[in-house]
Scaffold this motif. Structure first.
Motif, short mmCIF file in Angstrom:
data_model
loop_
_atom_site.label_atom_id
_atom_site.label_comp_id
_atom_site.label_asym_id
_atom_site.label_seq_id
_atom_site.Cartn_x
_atom_site.Cartn_y
_atom_site.Cartn_z
N THR A 215 -25.06 -41.95 -3.11
CA THR A 215 -25.81 -40.65 -3.18
C THR A 215 -25.19 -40.02 -2.01
O THR A 215 -25.10 -40.41 -0.85
CB THR A 215 -27.44 -40.65 -3.08
OG1 THR A 215 -27.73 -41.23 -4.38
CG2 THR A 215 -27.92 -39.27 -2.91
N SER A 228 -37.13 -36.88 0.02
CA SER A 228 -36.79 -36.89 -1.56
C SER A 228 -36.03 -37.96 -1.93
O SER A 228 -36.15 -38.51 -2.93
CB SER A 228 -36.40 -35.42 -2.01
OG SER A 228 -35.44 -35.18 -1.58
N GLU A 229 -35.08 -37.99 -1.43
CA GLU A 229 -34.05 -38.95 -1.79
C GLU A 229 -34.24 -40.39 -1.59
O GLU A 229 -34.19 -41.16 -2.23
CB GLU A 229 -32.55 -39.00 -0.80
CG GLU A 229 -31.93 -37.42 -1.37
CD GLU A 229 -31.56 -37.46 -2.89
OE1 GLU A 229 -30.94 -38.50 -3.25
OE2 GLU A 229 -31.36 -36.39 -3.49
N GLU A 231 -37.46 -41.45 -1.55
CA GLU A 231 -38.20 -41.76 -2.53
C GLU A 231 -37.59 -42.10 -3.80
O GLU A 231 -38.11 -42.87 -4.71
CB GLU A 231 -39.40 -40.31 -2.80
CG GLU A 231 -40.29 -40.36 -1.50
CD GLU A 231 -41.29 -41.18 -1.68
OE1 GLU A 231 -41.49 -42.18 -2.30
OE2 GLU A 231 -42.20 -40.79 -0.62
N ARG A 232 -36.76 -41.13 -4.06
CA ARG A 232 -35.92 -41.55 -5.40
C ARG A 232 -35.18 -42.83 -5.52
O ARG A 232 -35.23 -43.61 -6.66
CB ARG A 232 -34.97 -40.49 -5.79
CG ARG A 232 -34.21 -40.55 -7.08
CD ARG A 232 -33.12 -39.52 -7.16
NE ARG A 232 -32.07 -39.56 -6.24
CZ ARG A 232 -31.03 -40.17 -6.53
NH1 ARG A 232 -30.86 -41.17 -7.62
NH2 ARG A 232 -30.04 -40.52 -5.47
N VAL A 236 -34.56 -47.17 -7.97
CA VAL A 236 -33.20 -47.33 -8.22
C VAL A 236 -32.91 -48.85 -7.88
O VAL A 236 -32.96 -49.42 -6.85
CB VAL A 236 -32.19 -46.49 -7.60
CG1 VAL A 236 -30.64 -46.73 -8.11
CG2 VAL A 236 -32.42 -44.83 -7.96
#
Length: 592
Positions: A215, A228-229, A231-232, A236
């Protein structure tokens, strides 16, 4: 007046209660806190300022310390320390008895791994992640924050290669600020520049080729985006990379504009950012500058001279040669193993190669020193900066092991200059005709001689120097320890001073055995003094010599005891080790 948020936070559990919209204010306060303390107490500034938003986001999103956070290049971690229970004692950072300047397991359970040297975080975090899998802890997260150009080191790639074929909750955060202590170098730096310019999807992706979910790149100072990244990415599976673009020194204009100087700027004005004014009084040079300027002087006359350093052109002062002879001076990045073997390859082709590596960092290339240099008798000239006690950087950076770890290797020369002129002369001597590699070790900081640019004189390999004749006791010192001994002798009454002889051994290998035989016959008592470990260094060598030749003289060894010295000033740590002038003076009095 707005409430100070940082004052309400002692641990990450307090941080997680803060509304997300208030976190930018916390970032501002955390930066100011770091700046205000480092301005007067000194330390590493730029790296920690650059990761303030990331530090807050990591502890906000992840359940540290249950989720494991490993910092690569530990001088990024000041904000981490402040948010994990050490805010009230942060002013003791790097001081004797205070907290360490690097993450340290014994200091906090939030410091999951000691990280003074670079490029270790991915390996350590991967080991922890696999341990979690084996223990059935499948939801625990493991985060390695890799910054200051350490991703380019070979060990980081070894870990990426392994991690890419594992099913682990491993997140590698690439803190991409395009600089270590000096600007990053090499093809990987050019790759990251291309990725930043085109975007990840428009460039071949090295991390995806290694089976990482990639990412980025994203703005490393946008707190909401980072959160936010993160948390995402928690959801994964498998190994992941989050690529952040940050600015080293963020939040202090001078630190952003002059990132090399403000990596560790010393004292500065917290309000203006200006460095403390330098004394206008003439002072002796730093040993690193004697090396750098002498190398340029020699290279001007000898076109076969090459200079090499692994990522320390400013710290080693190889920068002088890089400016004067850019085609003959190489910064190879954080790659000590490569630096040593690269130097050996050049030396096989008739070049006089000066490879400058901090003493503590040469440890990372020990195999290459043995197999690629000494075993083959390749005459590389190693200049080991920061030898001995280095002070506030502490246990991870003291150069106290080099005498011992080199002493046991065949086919080499070990020399320690006691002053700047000796350093110049051994460099002059080493450039032509040595049949073996030579290791020249010298300390951090200033020398003692103002008028040091003397005409060159060749040094005869293996000869010690008698500095004082005496009648009863002789002190055998190596390197700049001779200065401490001279001061210690001068503290004695003049009637006692003539009882003490002083010899600068200079060469640990080869030893001046002819002089040693005379010394053991002339003096009743022998003292050895070194700013290296007692085990394996000068003292051990003299005891071995005495045993071999059946000398019975009492011998006392002064040096670094069998411990890892912590952080503190050089003077404080030398005193604790018994090798300050005052402690040497006390030892001498026992024998008079």
């Amino acid at each position: 007046m707005r409430k100070n948020i940082l004052n309400t936070i002692n641990f990450p559990k307090d941080l997680r209660k803060i509304p997300k919209e208030n976190l930018p204010q916390l970032a501002k306060e955390l930066r100011e806190f770091i700046i205000n303390i480092i301005a007067t107490k000194e330390g590493h500034l730029g790296a920690s300022l650059g990761v303030v938003e990331l530090t807050i986001a990591l502890h906000y999103v992840f359940n540290t310390p249950d989720d494991v956070l490993v910092w690569d290049v530990g001088h990024q971690a000041y904000g981490h320390k402040i948010l994990t229970g050490r805010k009230e004692i942060f002013h003791t950072n790097r001081q004797l008895g205070g907290i360490s300047g690097f993450p340290k397991r014994a200091e906090s359970n939030y410091d999951t791994f000691g990280v003074g040297h670079s490029s270790t975080a991915i390996s350590a975090a991967l080991g922890m992640a696999i341990a979690s899998r084996l223990n059935g802890e499948n939801t625990r997260q493991h985060i390695a924050v890799v910054g200051d150009a350490s991703i380019a080191s070979g060990m980081a790639f070894e870990a990426l290669n392994h991690a890419g074929v594992t099913d682990t909750n491993l997140l590698v955060i690439l803190n991409d600020n395009a600089i270590g202590i000096d600007p990053s170098v090499g093809a990987l730096k050019e790759y990251f520049t291309k990725v930043k310019g085109k975007g990840a999807k428009d460039a071949d992706n090295i991390f995806e080729a290694l089976n990482f979910n990639y990412t980025g790149p994203i703005d490393g100072h946008n707190l909401n985006l980072i959160i936010s990244e993160l948390e995402r990415l928690k959801a994964v599976s498998g190994p992941k990379v989050l690529h952040l673009i940050t600015t080293k020194g963020k939040g202090l204009r001078q630190a952003e504009e002059n990132q090399v100087v403000y990596h560790a700027p010393g004292k500065f004005d917290a309000l203006t950012g200006d460095l403390a004014p330098k004394s206008k009084q003439m002072e002796p040079p730093k040993f690193q500058d004697v090396f750098g300027k002498t190398l340029v002087e020699l290279a001007s006359e000898n076109e076969k001279i090459i200079g090499i350093t692994p990522a320390m052109p400013t710290g080693s002062s190889l920068k002088f040669m890089m400016d004067a002879f850019p085609k003959r001076a190489f910064d190879v990045g954080i790659a000590e193993q490569h630096a040593v073997t690269f130097a050996a390859g050049l030396a096989t082709q008739g070049f006089s190669v000066f490879c400058n590596i901090y003493s503590t960092f040469l440890q990372r290339a020990y195999d290459q020193v043995i197999h690629d240099v000494c075993l083959q008798k390749i005459p590389v000239i190693f200049c080991l900066d920061r030898a001995g006690i280095v002070g506030e950087d502490g246990a991870t950076h003291h150069g106290i092991f080099d005498l011992a770890y080199l002493n046991c290797i065949p086919n080499l020369i070990i020399f320690a200059p006691r002053n700047e002129i000796e350093l110049r002369n051994i460099m002059f001597t080493a450039q032509n005709g040595l049949k073996l590699p030579i290791f020249i070790r010298y300390p951090r900081g200033k020398g003692t001689i103002l008028n040091w640019k003397k005409p060159f004189n060749k040094i005869e390999i293996g000869l010690a120097t008698v500095l004082r004749e005496g009648s009863d006791i002789v002190v055998l010192s190596i390197g700049t320890m001779a200065n401490n001994v001279v001061r210690a002798i001068d503290m004695l009454p003049s009637s006692q001073q003539n009882k003490i002889g002083l010899v600068d051994i200079r060469f640990l290998k080869p030893l001046d055995e002819n002089l040693l035989h005379k010394i053991f016959k002339q003096y009743k008592t022998i003292l050895t003094i070194e700013d290296g470990t007692i085990l394996g260094g000068l003292g051990t060598t003299i005891v071995t010599f005495a045993s071999k030749h059946n000398y019975k003289n009492p011998i006392e060894i002064l040096g670094i005891p069998d411990v890892f010295p912590e952080h503190g000033s050089v003077a404080e740590l030398q005193d604790l080790s018994g090798i300050s002038s005052e402690k040497i003076h006390k030892t001498l009095k026992k024998y008079i």
